[in-house]
Design a protein around this motif. Structure first.
Motif, PDB file in Angstrom:
ATOM      1  N   HIS A 163      11.888  -4.512  30.509  1.00 20.37           N
ATOM      2  CA  HIS A 163      11.628  -5.373  29.904  1.00 20.37           C
ATOM      3  C   HIS A 163      11.983  -7.024  29.728  1.00 20.37           C
ATOM      4  CE1 HIS A 163      12.609  -1.774  26.737  1.00 20.37           C
ATOM      5  NE2 HIS A 163      13.113  -1.143  27.748  1.00 20.37           N
ATOM      6  N   SER A 164      11.802  -6.911  31.057  1.00 21.96           N
ATOM      7  CA  SER A 164      12.040  -8.974  31.771  1.00 21.96           C
ATOM      8  C   SER A 164      10.984  -9.580  32.072  1.00 21.96           C
ATOM      9  CB  SER A 164      13.140  -8.934  32.751  1.00 21.96           C
ATOM     10  OG  SER A 164      13.230  -8.351  33.799  1.00 21.96           O
ATOM     11  N   GLN A 165       9.958  -8.210  32.545  1.00 24.05           N
ATOM     12  CA  GLN A 165       8.615  -8.032  33.571  1.00 24.05           C
ATOM     13  C   GLN A 165       7.645  -8.987  31.858  1.00 24.05           C
ATOM     14  OE1 GLN A 165       8.420  -7.655  36.318  1.00 24.05           O
ATOM     15  NE2 GLN A 165      10.330  -7.458  37.061  1.00 24.05           N
ATOM     16  N   SER A 166       6.751  -9.368  32.475  1.00 23.73           N
ATOM     17  CA  SER A 166       5.273  -9.871  31.463  1.00 23.73           C
ATOM     18  C   SER A 166       4.372  -8.353  31.682  1.00 23.73           C
ATOM     19  CB  SER A 166       4.804 -10.717  33.179  1.00 23.73           C
ATOM     20  OG  SER A 166       4.048 -10.556  33.337  1.00 23.73           O
ATOM     21  N   MET A 167       3.389  -8.556  30.753  1.00 18.29           N
ATOM     22  CA  MET A 167       2.554  -7.212  30.469  1.00 18.29           C
ATOM     23  C   MET A 167       1.723  -7.883  32.410  1.00 18.29           C
ATOM     24  SD  MET A 167       1.707  -8.284  26.775  1.00 18.29           S
ATOM     25  CE  MET A 167       0.591  -6.225  26.602  1.00 18.29           C
ATOM     26  N   ASP A 168       1.111  -8.575  32.529  1.00 21.84           N
ATOM     27  CA  ASP A 168       0.191  -8.809  34.097  1.00 21.84           C
ATOM     28  C   ASP A 168       1.355  -7.802  35.392  1.00 21.84           C
ATOM     29  OD1 ASP A 168      -2.421  -9.870  32.895  1.00 21.84           O
ATOM     30  OD2 ASP A 168      -1.397 -11.760  33.307  1.00 21.84           O
ATOM     31  N   ASP A 169       2.456  -8.335  34.684  1.00 25.82           N
ATOM     32  CA  ASP A 169       3.236  -7.547  35.634  1.00 25.82           C
ATOM     33  C   ASP A 169       3.413  -6.138  35.308  1.00 25.82           C
ATOM     34  OD1 ASP A 169       3.887  -9.961  37.119  1.00 25.82           O
ATOM     35  OD2 ASP A 169       5.933 -10.498  36.181  1.00 25.82           O
ATOM     36  N   LEU A 170       3.376  -5.995  34.507  1.00 26.55           N
ATOM     37  CA  LEU A 170       3.523  -4.261  33.951  1.00 26.55           C
ATOM     38  C   LEU A 170       2.417  -3.208  34.251  1.00 26.55           C
ATOM     39  CD1 LEU A 170       5.624  -4.554  30.729  1.00 26.55           C
ATOM     40  CD2 LEU A 170       5.944  -3.651  32.860  1.00 26.55           C
ATOM     41  N   LEU A 171       0.911  -4.138  34.008  1.00 25.94           N
ATOM     42  CA  LEU A 171      -0.132  -3.662  34.479  1.00 25.94           C
ATOM     43  C   LEU A 171      -0.038  -3.686  36.193  1.00 25.94           C
ATOM     44  CD1 LEU A 171      -2.781  -5.601  31.827  1.00 25.94           C
ATOM     45  CD2 LEU A 171      -1.976  -2.932  32.087  1.00 25.94           C
ATOM     46  N   THR A 172       0.521  -4.435  36.771  1.00 24.60           N
ATOM     47  CA  THR A 172       0.149  -4.869  38.129  1.00 24.60           C
ATOM     48  C   THR A 172       0.908  -3.541  38.946  1.00 24.60           C
ATOM     49  OG1 THR A 172      -0.248  -7.259  38.212  1.00 24.60           O
ATOM     50  CG2 THR A 172       0.061  -5.795  40.214  1.00 24.60           C
ATOM     51  N   LEU A 174       1.392  -0.350  36.718  1.00 20.38           N
ATOM     52  CA  LEU A 174       0.485   0.807  36.410  1.00 20.38           C
ATOM     53  C   LEU A 174      -0.489   0.793  37.572  1.00 20.38           C
ATOM     54  CD1 LEU A 174       1.125   0.678  32.696  1.00 20.38           C
ATOM     55  CD2 LEU A 174       1.946   2.188  34.274  1.00 20.38           C
ATOM     56  N   ASP A 175      -0.784  -0.318  38.417  1.00 20.75           N
ATOM     57  CA  ASP A 175      -2.058   0.033  38.905  1.00 20.75           C
ATOM     58  C   ASP A 175      -1.698   0.501  40.035  1.00 20.75           C
ATOM     59  OD1 ASP A 175      -4.765  -0.095  39.489  1.00 20.75           O
ATOM     60  OD2 ASP A 175      -4.726  -2.129  39.724  1.00 20.75           O
ATOM     61  N   GLN A 176      -0.673  -0.207  40.386  1.00 20.10           N
ATOM     62  CA  GLN A 176      -0.500   0.352  42.068  1.00 20.10           C
ATOM     63  C   GLN A 176       0.727   1.271  42.362  1.00 20.10           C
ATOM     64  OE1 GLN A 176       1.295  -3.828  43.271  1.00 20.10           O
ATOM     65  NE2 GLN A 176      -0.551  -4.436  43.584  1.00 20.10           N
ATOM     66  N   VAL A 177       0.940   2.101  41.599  1.00 23.94           N
ATOM     67  CA  VAL A 177       2.184   3.135  41.729  1.00 23.94           C
ATOM     68  C   VAL A 177       1.663   4.067  42.618  1.00 23.94           C
ATOM     69  CG1 VAL A 177       2.684   5.589  40.638  1.00 23.94           C
ATOM     70  CG2 VAL A 177       2.937   2.984  38.941  1.00 23.94           C
ATOM     71  N   ALA A 212      -7.876   1.659  33.263  1.00 22.58           N
ATOM     72  CA  ALA A 212      -8.336   1.333  34.315  1.00 22.58           C
ATOM     73  C   ALA A 212      -7.176   1.301  36.006  1.00 22.58           C
ATOM     74  CB  ALA A 212      -9.089   0.559  35.341  1.00 22.58           C
ATOM     75  N   CYS A 213      -5.962   2.007  35.473  1.00 19.33           N
ATOM     76  CA  CYS A 213      -4.805   2.514  35.913  1.00 19.33           C
ATOM     77  C   CYS A 213      -5.055   4.108  36.536  1.00 19.33           C
ATOM     78  CB  CYS A 213      -4.092   1.925  35.763  1.00 19.33           C
ATOM     79  SG  CYS A 213      -3.110  -0.023  35.787  1.00 19.33           S
ATOM     80  N   ALA A 214      -5.048   3.923  38.132  1.00 19.86           N
ATOM     81  CA  ALA A 214      -5.384   4.920  38.877  1.00 19.86           C
ATOM     82  C   ALA A 214      -4.709   6.761  38.363  1.00 19.86           C
ATOM     83  CB  ALA A 214      -4.618   5.603  40.266  1.00 19.86           C
ATOM     84  N   ARG A 215      -3.398   5.944  37.884  1.00 17.26           N
ATOM     85  CA  ARG A 215      -2.244   7.410  37.298  1.00 17.26           C
ATOM     86  C   ARG A 215      -2.423   7.294  35.480  1.00 17.26           C
ATOM     87  NH1 ARG A 215      -2.145  11.261  40.943  1.00 17.26           N
ATOM     88  NH2 ARG A 215      -1.663  10.312  43.291  1.00 17.26           N
ATOM     89  N   ILE A 216      -3.002   6.840  34.953  1.00 13.13           N
ATOM     90  CA  ILE A 216      -3.590   6.590  33.434  1.00 13.13           C
ATOM     91  C   ILE A 216      -5.086   7.311  33.219  1.00 13.13           C
ATOM     92  CG2 ILE A 216      -3.740   5.005  31.614  1.00 13.13           C
ATOM     93  CD1 ILE A 216      -0.713   5.144  32.684  1.00 13.13           C
ATOM     94  N   ARG A 217      -4.876   7.851  31.618  1.00 10.16           N
ATOM     95  CA  ARG A 217      -6.266   8.785  31.374  1.00 10.16           C
ATOM     96  C   ARG A 217      -5.838   8.588  29.816  1.00 10.16           C
ATOM     97  NH1 ARG A 217      -6.444   8.282  36.197  1.00 10.16           N
ATOM     98  NH2 ARG A 217      -7.010  10.196  37.365  1.00 10.16           N
ATOM     99  N   VAL A 218      -6.648   7.668  29.089  1.00 11.46           N
ATOM    100  CA  VAL A 218      -6.730   7.509  27.771  1.00 11.46           C
ATOM    101  C   VAL A 218      -7.955   8.289  27.107  1.00 11.46           C
ATOM    102  CG1 VAL A 218      -8.201   5.673  25.750  1.00 11.46           C
ATOM    103  CG2 VAL A 218      -6.353   5.133  28.387  1.00 11.46           C
TER     104      VAL A 218
END
Length: 369
Positions: A163-172, A174-177, A212-218
């Motif tokens: 909750h304290s992370q920025s959206m850029d940090d959250l996307l990063t 999600l992309d690096q999981v 574009a995150c590796a573990r996300i499908r839309v």
């Protein structure tokens, strides 16, 4: 013979006169009719209460229900193909006439039972995209913890810190999981990715990064004919990586239409409060603080708006916001969602005014803030 000829000429003259007289009478009547029509105005239409109109709309008997059911059932044969596309790293984009909400939800509940699914209702007027990213991060965090069987300290983030992370940090994040299960992914269902809450360029770029995150499908649906103009070539073919599927359902947009204002309906105060609540809850706590200060000032001074400079002074005294740019950003967001109106007074000051009456505003403050 001569008398007879004169009589015929007089008769022809009378016929011509009668024709001319009738012609000008008709023109005069038409002109008066036009004048009487011009007095009518759209505001003179006897509109009904919005709730009453919505109830009447819900009672309209749908047509071709059996054919629609058969059509939806025919799409179930494509579920394995759609699931394979997701496993191969593609996103699914459903288009075609009719609501695709029931179809996509049936696909998710039938074919994606082994995967976590997060739903975004794009037909809402306002959407808190950061909350969506937090929910996805928490799902992947739990999966990492279960699959890797590592200690709490070894994880890159804790669940409490999202909750304290920025959206850029959250996307990063999600992309690096990194998860050992190569076939694992989280499905993101987006009903109406071209909806009013997702139409701006910044939101679409954020969704593209998410896809574009590796573990996300839309899995998304579109309804507007110009919706593909949201994306450039890189977004459509690389980030979203769409597989397009034409799936017309001819089903009514009942659920989606509930959140759009109806033509020929009065907007009640309750509806105004409801809409304002949805918008305000989607904003950050700082933005809500700005709105609260605006509302309190407007209740005390109903005839005037609140100047930006004065607003910053009040916010600084309350130790809420220090920067003028931050205040401008929040006001711009509220103006975009038609929560406030920006006015310029004769002394060149930019003032903000909340677009509800004082009684409604007072009730809104008591219920929400």
């Amino acid at each position: 013979m001569e008398l007879n000829g004169n009589w015929e000429e007089e008769e022809e003259d009378e016929e011509e006169f009668e024709f001319s007289r009738n012609y000008f009478l008709a023109k005069e009547l038409a002109s008066s009719a036009k004048k009487s029509k011009s007095k009518n105005r759209v505001t003179d239409i006897n509109v009904v209460d919005e709730q009453e109109l919505r109830e009447a709309a819900w009672q309209i008997e749908p047509k071709h229900e059996s054919e629609i059911v058969l059509l939806l059932d025919s799409y179930k044969t494509k579920y394995p193909e759609w699931l394979l596309a997701l496993r191969c790293g593609f996103g699914l984009l459903m288009y075609g006439f009719g609501s695709k909400k029931a179809l996509i939800e049936d696909f998710a509940s039938t074919a994606l039972t082994e995967y976590a699914v997060v739903v975004i209702n794009g037909y809402l007027q306002a959407i808190n995209l950061k909350q969506v990213l937090i929910a996805l991060a928490e799902v992947l965090w739990d999966q990492m913890k279960a699959k890797r069987r590592v200690s709490y300290r070894d994880l890159p983030m804790s669940q409490q810190s999202f909750h304290s992370q920025s959206m850029d940090d959250l996307l990063t994040f999600l992309d690096q999981v990194e998860i050992e299960d190569g076939g694992f992914f989280v499905g993101v269902v987006i009903h109406n990715i071209d909806g009013p809450g997702l139409r701006d360029s910044e939101t679409q770029q954020c969704l593209a990064r998410l896809a574009a995150c590796a573990r996300i499908r839309v899995v998304a649906s579109i309804d507007h004919v110009n919706a593909p103009l949201f994306w450039d070539k890189n977004m459509a073919h690389t980030q979203f990586n769409w597989c397009w599927y034409h799936v017309p359902t001819f089903a009514p947009y009942k659920v989606e239409g509930m959140f759009y204002p109806l033509i020929l309906a009065h907007g009640s105060a309750n509806q105004t409060v409801k809409t304002a609540t949805i918008v305000l809850l989607s904003l950050t706590s700082n933005a809500q603080s700005v709105f609260k200060v605006l509302a309190e000032h407007q209740l005390c001074h109903p005839e005037e708006g609140n100047a930006r400079d004065q607003l910053v002074i009040v916010m600084r005294k309350q130790k809420l916001i220090k920067s003028l740019m931050t205040v401008k950003k929040h006001l711009s967001k509220m103006h975009k969602h038609r929560l406030v109106n920006l006015l310029r007074y004769f002394d060149a000051q930019n003032c903000s005014y909340i677009l509800v009456n004082n009684q409604t505003l007072k009730e809104f403050l008591e219920e929400v803030l």
